[in-house]
Design a protein around this motif. Sequence first.
Motif, mmCIF file in Angstrom:
data_model
loop_
_atom_site.group_PDB
_atom_site.id
_atom_site.type_symbol
_atom_site.label_atom_id
_atom_site.label_comp_id
_atom_site.label_asym_id
_atom_site.label_seq_id
_atom_site.Cartn_x
_atom_site.Cartn_y
_atom_site.Cartn_z
ATOM 1 N N SER A 254 93.348 110.146 30.478
ATOM 2 C CA SER A 254 94.493 109.503 31.137
ATOM 3 C C SER A 254 95.821 109.838 30.468
ATOM 4 O O SER A 254 96.835 110.000 31.142
ATOM 5 C CB SER A 254 94.300 107.991 31.213
ATOM 6 O OG SER A 254 94.084 107.453 29.933
ATOM 7 N N ASN A 255 95.832 109.987 29.148
ATOM 8 C CA ASN A 255 97.074 110.331 28.462
ATOM 9 C C ASN A 255 97.520 111.760 28.759
ATOM 10 O O ASN A 255 98.710 112.065 28.742
ATOM 11 C CB ASN A 255 96.936 110.156 26.946
ATOM 12 C CG ASN A 255 96.819 108.708 26.546
ATOM 13 O OD1 ASN A 255 97.279 107.823 27.266
ATOM 14 N ND2 ASN A 255 96.206 108.462 25.417
ATOM 15 N N GLN A 256 96.578 112.641 29.027
ATOM 16 C CA GLN A 256 96.918 114.034 29.286
ATOM 17 C C GLN A 256 97.213 114.320 30.757
ATOM 18 O O GLN A 256 97.846 115.311 31.076
ATOM 19 C CB GLN A 256 95.788 114.950 28.804
ATOM 20 C CG GLN A 256 95.641 114.946 27.302
ATOM 21 C CD GLN A 256 94.503 115.833 26.845
ATOM 22 O OE1 GLN A 256 93.467 115.924 27.504
ATOM 23 N NE2 GLN A 256 94.691 116.497 25.720
ATOM 24 N N ILE A 257 96.762 113.453 31.644
ATOM 25 C CA ILE A 257 96.924 113.678 33.080
ATOM 26 C C ILE A 257 98.398 113.865 33.448
ATOM 27 O O ILE A 257 98.746 114.736 34.231
ATOM 28 C CB ILE A 257 96.304 112.525 33.909
ATOM 29 C CG1 ILE A 257 94.802 112.461 33.674
ATOM 30 C CG2 ILE A 257 96.650 112.636 35.379
ATOM 31 C CD1 ILE A 257 93.969 113.448 34.419
ATOM 32 N N GLU A 258 99.276 113.050 32.876
ATOM 33 C CA GLU A 258 100.700 113.146 33.196
ATOM 34 C C GLU A 258 101.267 114.506 32.799
ATOM 35 O O GLU A 258 102.007 115.130 33.560
ATOM 36 C CB GLU A 258 101.475 112.020 32.505
ATOM 37 C CG GLU A 258 102.790 111.697 33.171
ATOM 38 C CD GLU A 258 102.656 111.383 34.666
ATOM 39 O OE1 GLU A 258 103.479 111.918 35.430
ATOM 40 O OE2 GLU A 258 101.742 110.642 35.073
ATOM 41 N N LYS A 259 100.908 114.985 31.629
ATOM 42 C CA LYS A 259 101.374 116.308 31.192
ATOM 43 C C LYS A 259 100.809 117.405 32.092
ATOM 44 O O LYS A 259 101.508 118.347 32.449
ATOM 45 C CB LYS A 259 100.981 116.559 29.737
ATOM 46 C CG LYS A 259 101.499 117.871 29.217
ATOM 47 C CD LYS A 259 101.267 118.062 27.749
ATOM 48 C CE LYS A 259 101.865 119.389 27.331
ATOM 49 N NZ LYS A 259 101.764 119.640 25.916
ATOM 50 N N ILE A 260 99.560 117.276 32.469
ATOM 51 C CA ILE A 260 98.932 118.253 33.357
ATOM 52 C C ILE A 260 99.663 118.274 34.698
ATOM 53 O O ILE A 260 99.964 119.346 35.236
ATOM 54 C CB ILE A 260 97.435 117.951 33.545
ATOM 55 C CG1 ILE A 260 96.683 118.187 32.227
ATOM 56 C CG2 ILE A 260 96.832 118.779 34.674
ATOM 57 C CD1 ILE A 260 95.271 117.635 32.205
ATOM 58 N N ARG A 261 99.978 117.110 35.245
ATOM 59 C CA ARG A 261 100.709 117.042 36.519
ATOM 60 C C ARG A 261 102.077 117.717 36.406
ATOM 61 O O ARG A 261 102.501 118.427 37.298
ATOM 62 C CB ARG A 261 100.863 115.595 36.964
ATOM 63 C CG ARG A 261 99.600 115.017 37.542
ATOM 64 C CD ARG A 261 99.847 113.669 38.198
ATOM 65 N NE ARG A 261 98.617 113.216 38.797
ATOM 66 C CZ ARG A 261 98.085 112.019 38.624
ATOM 67 N NH1 ARG A 261 98.701 111.125 37.880
ATOM 68 N NH2 ARG A 261 96.961 111.690 39.207
ATOM 69 N N GLU A 262 102.777 117.482 35.310
ATOM 70 C CA GLU A 262 104.077 118.124 35.091
ATOM 71 C C GLU A 262 103.942 119.633 35.035
ATOM 72 O O GLU A 262 104.735 120.351 35.637
ATOM 73 C CB GLU A 262 104.735 117.591 33.809
ATOM 74 C CG GLU A 262 105.231 116.185 33.902
ATOM 75 C CD GLU A 262 106.296 116.005 34.993
ATOM 76 O OE1 GLU A 262 107.206 116.849 35.090
ATOM 77 O OE2 GLU A 262 106.172 115.035 35.762
ATOM 78 N N ASN A 263 102.917 120.125 34.317
ATOM 79 C CA ASN A 263 102.673 121.558 34.245
ATOM 80 C C ASN A 263 102.402 122.150 35.614
ATOM 81 O O ASN A 263 102.908 123.228 35.943
ATOM 82 C CB ASN A 263 101.478 121.866 33.327
ATOM 83 C CG ASN A 263 101.796 121.692 31.869
ATOM 84 O OD1 ASN A 263 102.957 121.587 31.480
ATOM 85 N ND2 ASN A 263 100.761 121.644 31.051
ATOM 86 N N LEU A 264 101.617 121.459 36.417
ATOM 87 C CA LEU A 264 101.283 121.952 37.752
ATOM 88 C C LEU A 264 102.501 122.007 38.662
ATOM 89 O O LEU A 264 102.623 122.881 39.512
ATOM 90 C CB LEU A 264 100.178 121.106 38.382
ATOM 91 C CG LEU A 264 98.791 121.267 37.752
ATOM 92 C CD1 LEU A 264 97.821 120.250 38.344
ATOM 93 C CD2 LEU A 264 98.262 122.683 37.938
ATOM 94 N N LYS A 265 103.452 121.061 38.502
ATOM 95 C CA LYS A 265 104.660 121.045 39.330
ATOM 96 C C LYS A 265 105.567 122.227 39.041
ATOM 97 O O LYS A 265 106.208 122.755 39.934
ATOM 98 C CB LYS A 265 105.439 119.755 39.084
ATOM 99 C CG LYS A 265 104.846 118.537 39.712
ATOM 100 C CD LYS A 265 105.706 117.314 39.402
ATOM 101 C CE LYS A 265 105.032 116.038 39.828
ATOM 102 N NZ LYS A 265 105.812 114.848 39.429
#
Length: 114
Positions: A99-110
Amino acid sequence: MRFDLIVGFVNPSITEKVIKTAKKSGATGDVIIQGKGSGMEPSNFLGLSIQDKTDIILFVVEEHHTSKIIKSVSKECHIEDPGNGILIALNIDKVAGLSNQIEKIRENLKTEQL
Protein backbone atom coordinates in the motif's frame (compact mmCIF):
# COMPACT_ATOMS: atom_id res chain seq x y z
CA MET A 1 -2.96 -3.37 -10.50
CA ARG A 2 -1.12 -6.54 -11.37
CA PHE A 3 2.40 -7.36 -10.23
CA ASP A 4 5.36 -9.47 -11.31
CA LEU A 5 8.30 -10.80 -9.34
CA ILE A 6 11.62 -10.18 -11.07
CA VAL A 7 14.34 -12.46 -9.74
CA GLY A 8 17.97 -11.80 -10.55
CA PHE A 9 20.74 -14.29 -9.85
CA VAL A 10 23.75 -12.02 -10.27
CA ASN A 11 27.44 -11.76 -9.65
CA PRO A 12 27.88 -9.77 -6.42
CA SER A 13 30.20 -7.35 -8.21
CA ILE A 14 27.24 -5.94 -10.19
CA THR A 15 24.51 -6.11 -7.52
CA GLU A 16 24.48 -2.37 -6.76
CA LYS A 17 24.42 -1.47 -10.47
CA VAL A 18 21.52 -3.89 -11.05
CA ILE A 19 19.54 -2.28 -8.22
CA LYS A 20 20.22 1.30 -9.37
CA THR A 21 19.31 0.45 -12.96
CA ALA A 22 16.10 -1.34 -11.94
CA LYS A 23 15.02 1.58 -9.74
CA LYS A 24 15.63 4.05 -12.59
CA SER A 25 13.36 1.86 -14.71
CA GLY A 26 10.43 1.66 -12.27
CA ALA A 27 11.30 -0.73 -9.44
CA THR A 28 10.35 0.70 -6.06
CA GLY A 29 12.20 -1.69 -3.74
CA ASP A 30 14.39 -4.75 -3.57
CA VAL A 31 15.48 -7.67 -1.42
CA ILE A 32 18.98 -9.13 -1.62
CA ILE A 33 19.75 -12.69 -0.55
CA GLN A 34 23.31 -14.01 -0.59
CA GLY A 35 23.77 -17.45 -2.04
CA LYS A 36 26.11 -19.86 -3.79
CA GLY A 37 25.74 -21.50 -7.14
CA SER A 38 27.49 -23.05 -10.09
CA GLY A 39 27.17 -22.47 -13.81
CA MET A 40 27.23 -24.88 -16.71
CA GLU A 41 30.88 -25.71 -16.09
CA PRO A 42 31.44 -26.07 -12.33
CA SER A 43 34.86 -25.11 -10.97
CA ASN A 44 36.97 -27.78 -9.31
CA PHE A 45 40.01 -27.54 -7.07
CA LEU A 46 41.78 -30.75 -6.01
CA GLY A 47 38.65 -32.68 -6.92
CA LEU A 48 36.33 -30.52 -4.81
CA SER A 49 33.53 -28.55 -6.38
CA ILE A 50 33.84 -24.79 -5.88
CA GLN A 51 30.60 -22.86 -5.76
CA ASP A 52 30.69 -19.19 -6.66
CA LYS A 53 28.98 -16.55 -4.56
CA THR A 54 25.84 -15.12 -6.09
CA ASP A 55 23.33 -12.51 -5.04
CA ILE A 56 19.64 -13.19 -5.46
CA ILE A 57 17.79 -9.92 -5.98
CA LEU A 58 13.99 -9.80 -5.76
CA PHE A 59 11.84 -6.98 -7.12
CA VAL A 60 8.04 -6.88 -6.86
CA VAL A 61 7.05 -4.58 -9.73
CA GLU A 62 3.91 -3.36 -11.46
CA GLU A 63 3.54 -5.47 -14.59
CA HIS A 64 3.89 -2.53 -17.00
CA HIS A 65 7.44 -1.94 -15.73
CA THR A 66 8.65 -5.54 -16.04
CA SER A 67 9.88 -5.49 -19.65
CA LYS A 68 11.53 -2.08 -19.28
CA ILE A 69 13.36 -3.15 -16.11
CA ILE A 70 14.60 -6.41 -17.61
CA LYS A 71 15.74 -4.73 -20.84
CA SER A 72 17.50 -1.90 -18.99
CA VAL A 73 19.25 -4.14 -16.47
CA SER A 74 20.23 -6.64 -19.17
CA LYS A 75 21.79 -3.90 -21.32
CA GLU A 76 23.36 -1.66 -18.64
CA CYS A 77 24.69 -4.51 -16.49
CA HIS A 78 25.75 -6.81 -19.36
CA ILE A 79 23.67 -9.71 -18.03
CA GLU A 80 24.36 -11.71 -21.20
CA ASP A 81 28.11 -11.76 -20.47
CA PRO A 82 29.21 -15.11 -19.02
CA GLY A 83 29.23 -15.14 -15.23
CA ASN A 84 27.13 -11.98 -14.77
CA GLY A 85 23.84 -13.74 -14.06
CA ILE A 86 20.30 -14.25 -15.23
CA LEU A 87 16.95 -12.50 -14.78
CA ILE A 88 13.52 -14.11 -14.70
CA ALA A 89 10.02 -12.71 -14.23
CA LEU A 90 7.09 -14.51 -12.60
CA ASN A 91 3.46 -13.45 -12.42
CA ILE A 92 2.08 -12.79 -8.95
CA ASP A 93 -1.50 -13.89 -8.30
CA LYS A 94 -1.97 -12.10 -4.99
CA VAL A 95 -0.04 -9.46 -3.09
CA ALA A 96 -0.28 -7.70 0.27
CA GLY A 97 1.86 -5.09 1.96
CA LEU A 98 2.42 -2.76 -0.98
CA SER A 99 0.00 0.00 0.00
CA ASN A 100 2.85 2.43 0.68
CA GLN A 101 4.37 1.80 -2.74
CA ILE A 102 1.12 1.88 -4.73
CA GLU A 103 1.03 5.69 -4.75
CA LYS A 104 4.56 5.93 -6.13
CA ILE A 105 3.78 3.27 -8.73
CA ARG A 106 0.68 5.21 -9.84
CA GLU A 107 2.74 8.40 -10.19
CA ASN A 108 5.34 6.55 -12.27
CA LEU A 109 2.65 5.14 -14.54
CA LYS A 110 1.13 8.62 -15.10
CA THR A 111 4.41 10.15 -16.24
CA GLU A 112 5.79 7.26 -18.33
CA GLN A 113 4.96 6.23 -21.82
CA LEU A 114 4.14 2.54 -21.78
